[in-house]
Design a protein around this motif. Structure first.
Motif, PDB file in Angstrom:
ATOM      1  N   UNK A 182       0.834  -1.206   0.000  1.00 27.85           N
ATOM      2  CA  UNK A 182       0.000   0.000   0.000  1.00 27.85           C
ATOM      3  C   UNK A 182       0.868   1.255   0.000  1.00 27.85           C
ATOM      4  N   UNK A 183       1.939   1.238   0.811  1.00 24.26           N
ATOM      5  CA  UNK A 183       2.830   2.398   0.868  1.00 24.26           C
ATOM      6  C   UNK A 183       3.512   2.614  -0.477  1.00 24.26           C
ATOM      7  N   UNK A 184       4.046   1.545  -1.051  1.00 24.70           N
ATOM      8  CA  UNK A 184       4.753   1.667  -2.323  1.00 24.70           C
ATOM      9  C   UNK A 184       3.837   2.136  -3.447  1.00 24.70           C
ATOM     10  N   UNK A 185       2.645   1.558  -3.531  1.00 23.39           N
ATOM     11  CA  UNK A 185       1.728   1.952  -4.601  1.00 23.39           C
ATOM     12  C   UNK A 185       1.180   3.370  -4.377  1.00 23.39           C
ATOM     13  N   UNK A 186       1.063   3.773  -3.125  1.00 26.57           N
ATOM     14  CA  UNK A 186       0.637   5.150  -2.845  1.00 26.57           C
ATOM     15  C   UNK A 186       1.682   6.140  -3.367  1.00 26.57           C
ATOM     16  N   UNK A 187       2.960   5.835  -3.119  1.00 26.16           N
ATOM     17  CA  UNK A 187       4.038   6.713  -3.578  1.00 26.16           C
ATOM     18  C   UNK A 187       4.040   6.842  -5.089  1.00 26.16           C
ATOM     19  N   UNK A 188       3.821   5.729  -5.789  1.00 28.42           N
ATOM     20  CA  UNK A 188       3.939   5.761  -7.254  1.00 28.42           C
ATOM     21  C   UNK A 188       2.638   6.150  -7.949  1.00 28.42           C
ATOM     22  N   UNK A 189       1.509   6.061  -7.253  1.00 28.57           N
ATOM     23  CA  UNK A 189       0.242   6.506  -7.845  1.00 28.57           C
ATOM     24  C   UNK A 189       0.194   8.025  -7.923  1.00 28.57           C
ATOM     25  N   UNK A 190       0.451   8.691  -6.808  1.00 30.38           N
ATOM     26  CA  UNK A 190       0.360  10.152  -6.772  1.00 30.38           C
ATOM     27  C   UNK A 190       1.478  10.790  -7.588  1.00 30.38           C
ATOM     28  N   UNK A 191       2.582  10.086  -7.750  1.00 23.77           N
ATOM     29  CA  UNK A 191       3.663  10.591  -8.589  1.00 23.77           C
ATOM     30  C   UNK A 191       3.408  10.320 -10.064  1.00 23.77           C
ATOM     31  N   UNK A 192       2.300   9.630 -10.374  1.00 21.16           N
ATOM     32  CA  UNK A 192       2.002   9.137 -11.731  1.00 21.16           C
ATOM     33  C   UNK A 192       3.224   8.430 -12.303  1.00 21.16           C
ATOM     34  N   UNK A 193       3.803   7.565 -11.465  1.00 22.44           N
ATOM     35  CA  UNK A 193       5.022   6.863 -11.854  1.00 22.44           C
ATOM     36  C   UNK A 193       4.779   5.473 -12.399  1.00 22.44           C
ATOM     37  N   UNK A 194       3.970   4.675 -11.695  1.00 20.46           N
ATOM     38  CA  UNK A 194       3.614   3.362 -12.199  1.00 20.46           C
ATOM     39  C   UNK A 194       4.482   2.209 -11.759  1.00 20.46           C
ATOM     40  N   UNK A 195       5.573   2.459 -11.002  1.00 18.28           N
ATOM     41  CA  UNK A 195       6.335   1.342 -10.467  1.00 18.28           C
ATOM     42  C   UNK A 195       5.454   0.562  -9.503  1.00 18.28           C
ATOM     43  N   UNK A 196       5.484  -0.751  -9.607  1.00 17.28           N
ATOM     44  CA  UNK A 196       4.695  -1.618  -8.737  1.00 17.28           C
ATOM     45  C   UNK A 196       5.615  -2.590  -8.018  1.00 17.28           C
ATOM     46  N   UNK A 197       5.150  -3.151  -6.929  1.00 17.93           N
ATOM     47  CA  UNK A 197       5.910  -4.182  -6.222  1.00 17.93           C
ATOM     48  C   UNK A 197       5.601  -5.566  -6.784  1.00 17.93           C
ATOM     49  N   UNK A 198       4.732  -5.629  -7.785  1.00 14.60           N
ATOM     50  CA  UNK A 198       4.321  -6.906  -8.369  1.00 14.60           C
ATOM     51  C   UNK A 198       4.702  -6.969  -9.850  1.00 14.60           C
TER      52      UNK A 198
END
Length: 483
Positions: free
Chosen positions: A209-225
């Protein structure tokens, strides 16, 4: 004369801040026993040492930051962040090749989201968190963060803010640039916390949740999966991602005005209305073809279509389905979305809707001017007249963007890659999107590119993230001439 000592002092401060931002990953390293804490601590120490040396060597320099210094500081800061940001990958052994590490770091900092990792889930947790953190850092830009929290930039900070802030927008939330930067970062952090909580409520682990929150708001798209958002077969999680990708692709000034109740400022924005209506129109148009070409329920077809549309337009790059598997016509339209971009003043990359809107309106009005050559037909955006200087700037930007896309595609093709892959890789790198078409489609990665191609694509990512002119102007001869 360019004040190089003042530039060195500010670069030193930025490296020290970058070092501090490496440290949170150490906690995850210890918790998950992923044995990468030494690499993170060593990287932070090296960055802090170099940064402190630069900063204190020039600590007595005044901050006479003009436009030339501002553009040079922004360009060099992203170069320095890319070099020092790759240290955790190299020192941990997660990525052994320097071109690969540079590509992954630049992709993170520019919020592109393209990756060379074949097995993301096997990456040590501390490094995985740093990978997500690079996108969060690059979202609104470390320069904007520095202007917000450090007093050392003084009034010169406005030159850095203008040089780095994405999009042709002059909106300010406060007459003082530092207050504007602070408010933008409060909105940024608030959205990050909120979406992280919703992801957790939807079933993600705390770490995911923390990782996807960081990359969602940054419009980055990196995922842990490895499968990105397709891993979470949850309508709740995917709709939450859609909503917050949409918000992250919106001008943060508009979000701020909405939060304080100034809705007239929100609905007065022509760009916001165009951005919203475009997504709604495309979502409706895509739902039925996707339902026809896929073996799934209509709601899932609508959700997949909407998710991919929002993800590509906002340049986030998450995926829930392979959009190249439906039909060649749909693939072509998805490819064209790589050239849209979100709103000016958002964390999105790409061309931005306000430029497209200006181009379309000006082209339409040109027909009227031809019929009525003596009439004064002004171009207006948000009810305000757009000056000829701004129109010229936007037209030049669009032309240069297209030229770079064409030349970049030719260069990759000459390197031995097929034309479809070259088109996809250049478009998605320059637009900071992530997935493309050809061999860099939504279910592929960039690992197969050679070292030279990876460095070239990394340069395109930086070029796109800094809106072309910020970097290109440094290569012009008159930039270096004395006043």
């Amino acid at each position: 004369m360019i004040h190089f000592k003042a530039i060195g002092k500010i670069l030193g401060a930025l490296l020290m801040l970058l070092a501090l931002l490496m440290l949170p990953g150490v906690g995850f390293s210890f918790y998950f026993e992923s044995n990468d804490e030494v690499a993170l601590l060593a990287s932070a120490f090296i960055s802090l040492s170099v940064g402190a040396t630069l900063y204190f060597s020039f600590s007595k320099q005044d901050q006479n930051i003009r436009k030339r210094e501002g553009y040079l500081i922004v360009s060099l800061s992203w170069l320095f962040m890319s070099i020092f940001g790759m240290l955790p990958y190299i020192l941990s052994g997660s990525i052994s090749s320097i071109p690969d590490a540079i590509f992954e770091t630049v992709s993170g900092l520019t919020t592109t989201g393209a990756t060379i990792l074949n097995d993301i889930e096997a990456t040590p947790k501390g490094i995985l968190f740093w990978r997500s953190m690079t996108q969060w850092i690059g979202g609104l830009g470390i320069i904007v963060l520095t202007v917000a929290i450090l007093p050392l930039l003084g009034i010169g900070g406005i030159e850095l803010f203008v040089a780095e802030s994405p999009g042709p927008t002059s909106d300010k939330l406060h007459p003082r640039i530092r207050e504007t930067a602070k408010r933008l970062w409060f909105v940024y952090m608030g959205l990050t916390v909120l979406v992280g909580i919703l992801y957790y409520v939807g079933g993600m682990t705390v770490f995911d949740a923390i990782n996807h929150a960081l990359t969602t708001i940054a419009t980055g798209g990196f995922s842990t999966k490895n499968a990105s958002m397709a891993f979470y077969d949850s309508a709740f999680i995917q709709y939450v991602a859609i909503i917050f990708m949409f918000l992250a692709g919106t001008n943060f000034t508009i979000i701020y005005f909405g939060l304080i109740g100034k809705f007239d400022r929100v609905f007065r924005s022509d760009e916001f209305k165009t951005y919203t209506l475009t997504i709604i129109f495309l979502a409706i148009c895509f739902a039925f073809p996707i339902y026809h070409y896929s073996d799934q329920e209509f709601e899932k077809s609508f959700r997949d279509g909407l998710f991919q549309i929002v993800s590509l337009i906002t340049t986030t790059g998450y995926i829930t389905a392979d959009y190249t598997a439906y039909h060649d016509g749909l693939t072509l339209i998805f490819f064209m979305m790589l050239f849209l971009g979100g709103s000016a003043g958002s964390t999105s990359g790409g061309i931005k809707f306000v430029r497209h809107l200006t181009f379309v309106k000006n082209t339409w009005l040109e027909f009227k001017r031809i019929v009525h050559p003596r009439a004064v037909v002004p171009l207006k955006i948000n009810g305000d007249r757009v000056t000829g200087k701004i129109i010229t700037h936007i037209m030049n930007f669009l032309l240069i963007y297209l030229m770079i896309f064409v030349i970049g595609s030719i260069i990759l093709t000459l390197m031995g890659y097929d034309i479809l892959t070259s088109f996809g890789a250049v478009a998605t790198s320059l637009g900071n999107v992530g997935p493309g078409i050809g061999s860099v489609g939504p279910v592929d990665n960039f690992a197969f590119f050679g070292p030279g191609a990876k460095i070239f694509l990394s340069f395109l990512m930086l070029l796109g993230r800094l809106e072309l002119f910020t970097i290109l102007i440094v290569f012009t001869p008159f930039f270096w001439r004395a006043n």
